[in-house]
Scaffold this motif. Structure first.
Motif, PDB file in Angstrom:
ATOM      1  N   LEU A  44      25.090 -27.526 -54.315  1.00  0.00           N
ATOM      2  CA  LEU A  44      25.092 -26.918 -52.981  1.00  0.00           C
ATOM      3  C   LEU A  44      24.524 -27.869 -51.943  1.00  0.00           C
ATOM      4  O   LEU A  44      25.046 -27.962 -50.831  1.00  0.00           O
ATOM      5  N   THR A  45      23.464 -28.571 -52.293  1.00  0.00           N
ATOM      6  CA  THR A  45      22.853 -29.521 -51.359  1.00  0.00           C
ATOM      7  C   THR A  45      23.843 -30.612 -50.984  1.00  0.00           C
ATOM      8  O   THR A  45      23.936 -31.003 -49.812  1.00  0.00           O
ATOM      9  N   GLN A  46      24.609 -31.082 -51.946  1.00  0.00           N
ATOM     10  CA  GLN A  46      25.612 -32.111 -51.669  1.00  0.00           C
ATOM     11  C   GLN A  46      26.758 -31.550 -50.828  1.00  0.00           C
ATOM     12  O   GLN A  46      27.275 -32.239 -49.941  1.00  0.00           O
ATOM     13  N   ILE A  47      27.153 -30.311 -51.102  1.00  0.00           N
ATOM     14  CA  ILE A  47      28.190 -29.684 -50.273  1.00  0.00           C
ATOM     15  C   ILE A  47      27.685 -29.566 -48.848  1.00  0.00           C
ATOM     16  O   ILE A  47      28.374 -29.929 -47.886  1.00  0.00           O
ATOM     17  N   MET A  48      26.441 -29.083 -48.692  1.00  0.00           N
ATOM     18  CA  MET A  48      25.861 -28.896 -47.361  1.00  0.00           C
ATOM     19  C   MET A  48      25.793 -30.233 -46.618  1.00  0.00           C
ATOM     20  O   MET A  48      26.089 -30.287 -45.430  1.00  0.00           O
TER      21      MET A  48
END
Length: 182
Positions: free
Chosen positions: A58-62
């Motif tokens: 999720l952090t990478q998507i964000m």
């Protein structure tokens, strides 16, 4: 009818009643699937995952969402959880860190926008068109059409779809982009 048969019939009836209620709840909230799918397209999540080349957190998507002035990772997590349940994306726990990692599925590959993504055609423009407020507003007029006749789009917007498109360049582009892939 024996006591045992009567109890079985009551149990069957209770099950069918609860199943009917569950069906209504499912249909009532199925619009959320379309809205979550639309947000994934607008945020370019399939393209972000595709560019990364492997499962992504999720952090990478964000971090890949370039125009997020005040990102809300909790909201993103909810959207992704729904889309995983609907098999638009898949997820698994990363060994060691326990982070949830997301990857594309055969369904989400149809939502890729960027050229060179391996997708010869994309349903993303149609997802955006069909879920835009201009396109969803007529659905709220169906009962009015039954009562009075006429066209839902005209009831919602005051003019037929083609006139609306000729007077509204943004809608015209949305409509043409969406229809090019249908």
């Amino acid at each position: 009818m024996g006591e045992e048969t009567h109890a079985a019939t009551e149990t069957d009836e209770t099950f069918l009643t609860l199943q009917g209620q569950a069906n209504i709840w499912n249909y009532m909230f199925s619009f959320a699937d379309s809205m979550a799918q639309k947000s994934a397209v607008e945020l370019r999540i399939p393209d972000i995952i595709h560019r990364h080349g492997e499962p992504i957190s999720l952090t990478q998507i964000m971090a890949g969402i370039s125009d997020a002035p005040s990102p809300d990772i909790t909201c993103l997590a909810r959207i992704m959880r729904l889309l995983v349940r609907r098999k638009i994306f898949s997820s698994h726990q990363a060994p060691g860190s326990g982070d949830t990692l997301y990857r594309l599925t055969h369904s989400s590959r149809w939502l890729l926008i960027e050229s060179g993504s391996g997708s010869e055609s994309s349903l993303a423009p149609m997802v955006l068109m069909e879920n835009h407020p201009w396109a969803t507003a007529p659905w709220h007029c169906l009962s009015q059409c039954v009562r009075e006749g006429g066209f839902a789009f005209k009831k919602a917007h005051g003019i037929v779809i083609w006139e609306f498109a000729s007077e509204n360049s943004e809608f015209n582009k949305l409509l043409n982009d969406g229809m090019a892939y249908s």
